[in-house]
Design a protein around this motif. Sequence first.
Motif, short mmCIF file in Angstrom:
data_model
loop_
_atom_site.label_atom_id
_atom_site.label_comp_id
_atom_site.label_asym_id
_atom_site.label_seq_id
_atom_site.Cartn_x
_atom_site.Cartn_y
_atom_site.Cartn_z
N ASP A 1 -53.84 18.34 4.87
CA ASP A 1 -52.84 19.33 4.48
C ASP A 1 -52.14 19.94 5.68
O ASP A 1 -50.93 20.16 5.66
N TYR A 2 -52.88 20.20 6.76
CA TYR A 2 -52.23 20.80 7.93
C TYR A 2 -51.27 19.81 8.57
O TYR A 2 -50.25 20.20 9.17
N GLU A 3 -51.58 18.50 8.47
CA GLU A 3 -50.67 17.49 9.03
C GLU A 3 -49.39 17.39 8.20
O GLU A 3 -48.32 17.09 8.73
N VAL A 4 -49.51 17.65 6.90
CA VAL A 4 -48.31 17.70 6.07
C VAL A 4 -47.41 18.85 6.55
O VAL A 4 -46.19 18.69 6.70
N THR A 5 -48.03 19.98 6.83
CA THR A 5 -47.27 21.15 7.29
C THR A 5 -46.65 20.91 8.67
O THR A 5 -45.46 21.19 8.88
N GLU A 6 -47.45 20.39 9.58
CA GLU A 6 -47.02 20.32 10.98
C GLU A 6 -46.21 19.06 11.31
O GLU A 6 -45.40 19.08 12.25
N ASN A 7 -46.41 17.99 10.57
CA ASN A 7 -45.76 16.72 10.90
C ASN A 7 -44.84 16.19 9.80
O ASN A 7 -43.67 15.89 10.06
N ILE A 8 -45.39 16.07 8.58
CA ILE A 8 -44.64 15.36 7.54
C ILE A 8 -43.42 16.15 7.07
O ILE A 8 -42.32 15.59 6.95
N ILE A 9 -43.59 17.44 6.83
CA ILE A 9 -42.45 18.23 6.34
C ILE A 9 -41.33 18.31 7.40
O ILE A 9 -40.16 18.11 7.06
#
Length: 700
Positions: free
Chosen positions: A363-371
């Motif tokens: 989830d943090y990678e979604v916030t920091e990278n994917i979005i």
Amino acid sequence: MFALTRALQFELGITALSDSFGPTTLATLQSKMPNIDGATPGAGRINKIIQSALYCKGYDGGEIDGIYNQRVKDAVRKLKLDMGVQAAFPGDGITPKVFKALLTMDPYVLLPGGGRAVRSAQQWLNAAYIGRREFFIVPCDGFFSRNVQKALMFAIQYQIGMSDNVANGFFGPGTQSGIRNNTLTVGSTGIWVRLFSAAMIFNGRAGTAFVDVFTAQLSALVSDFQGFAKLPVTGKGDFQTWASLLVSTGDVTRRGTAADCITTITPARASALMAAGYQIVGRYLSNAPRSTWNKQIEPGELATIQSSGMRVFPIYQTWGGAAAYFNAGQGQADALAAIERLRFYGFKPGTTVYFAVDFDALDYEVTENIIPHFRGITSTMDFNAAGYKIGIYGPRNVCSRVAGEGLSTASFVCDMSTGFSGNLGYPLPEDWAFDQISTITVGTGAGRIEIDKNIASGRDVGQNSFNPPKETQVVDVLLDAQLQGALMADIKSYLESIGVPEKGLEYEGEPLTTLRSNTEAVEMIFRFDAQITQAAGQFRVPKSLVQCPLLWEYRKYTHLDTVADEGVRLYYAGLLGRGNDDSSTGLGQIFARTAIRAQNYCISQGMMPGTIMDPNNKPDVWTMWQKLQDDNFNVQTAAQVLIHGAVDQDVFLGRGNPESEYQTTLARYNGTGPDAQRYGGELIGLYRVFEKYNGLSRNR
């Protein structure tokens, strides 16, 4: 919590300390202190661990004095009540499974945004199954999660009748067989209804109550879910509905009408797919750099798909297999590349292109990278090709979160990856278009093809009509020789407007002698026009950007630069000390270490062949510095440095970028800080002049 876990292990005499409260800790605690309360002898230090953990969980742990007093007892009773295990573990003592739960980061109170029905089901699961050997207390925070999903699966296996040695929390043949024997209809009652309603609640089916009677209202909600998931609408708790609620693939034997594949669709394969009931196929716009297999759409393939009666949806993926790939700059790059390929193949506006997130993003990678990556895609698509729609391929959580940010319109869900944390504990995205559930082989002989079978929701029906294929990339050409005089005049005019006369310069208010004039600088650009054009084409950098630092650095060359270069030669000859091992050199005034880093990046991205060098290795620095003396090599390297600097600034050097991004990139060529910013501001004007004449040359 990790420290408290290790402290407990130490107090129990365990020598191999760990952050994990695992089987050894549990078994040792069970044998030595099966119930810790105010009467437990010798538990003073362990009582302090309990008191500390209670505070970490938000309960009153007393004075952390090792005394299991009334405050501690009241807190433990409240903790067990919140967990739902007060009946299973009555009293105010701490049992091993409660202690294990106490030392997790799991919450046992309803958190903001959590659902009360979800929490009721969580507490019921704890109460009903905590006595089973492999069942451990799950959070009671109102949020569905991976551990709650696994707990539900254990509960179903226990109800089927599996022993503790057989139940494993996986959706295997035994579990599937047991579910088939427990179809629920209106009027059904008991624990199976409890489990089914919990599964509905966990999958976000609004209006579902946690009940033990299968009512007409529940049946209507089931019908709604079945329609959403494209299951037969029966209103019953049948096997396929159970499967879709419990595992991301659902029933893998379901009939699919869509597919995706890396294999070219030939007429024979198209016939085999159509005969098997497939109406839509997903195909790739590009190959991955350094890939050994060809997955992209081949010439004539779209016509084959169209004539067969099938439709096609495009997928863009060159890699995307780790969080490090994803950032705003890469999103811009991917969008520009996708636009080029969409237009090349003739996909019309209105087409949805699916950008791949092909890994288990936390989830943090979604916030920091994917979005941020999809923000880059969205801004670039909106600016350059607003008619195309943005889709996403990825795990459930990734798809839902990107859609929730308004950055995609359809999800292609990689549900086949059942173990992904982004699939376990997350419902099917509301905007799902394709649900990838299994890899199968279709057809025989020349028609044989391996595909990923997809369920289609109807949100995206693909395309079956295409514009004529054509190359749409803007390709820079040689400068028109007839424009040299006009370009010379405009360059000189611009340079003079920012205080750069035909000869010489001022530096910090003092005159500075330079070795080259404005005229000579423009003549150099024409002299190396073929090399600049080739470098721009090879590295897909707008030619106008490459011309800017080359002209600027050539024009501002002074005796100080010749002295610095001679110092490097003397250093490697052993005649000068530290500080002379590198200098900016050649046409583009490039440091060897800068060139090494830029070249390494281009090699790693598959833009060019070559061997990785070490910028901290003096022999490598000397080798690169000598190569930079070659004017043709220096021009090529200038393009590489621009690319590497752009990546460092989260910018992609595609055609159509906002000028602010080009200015940022030009500034980075010079370094960082105020001087570099001024450098970028000066060169962006040069860019505008060069782009005018490059555009005229392209259009002649």
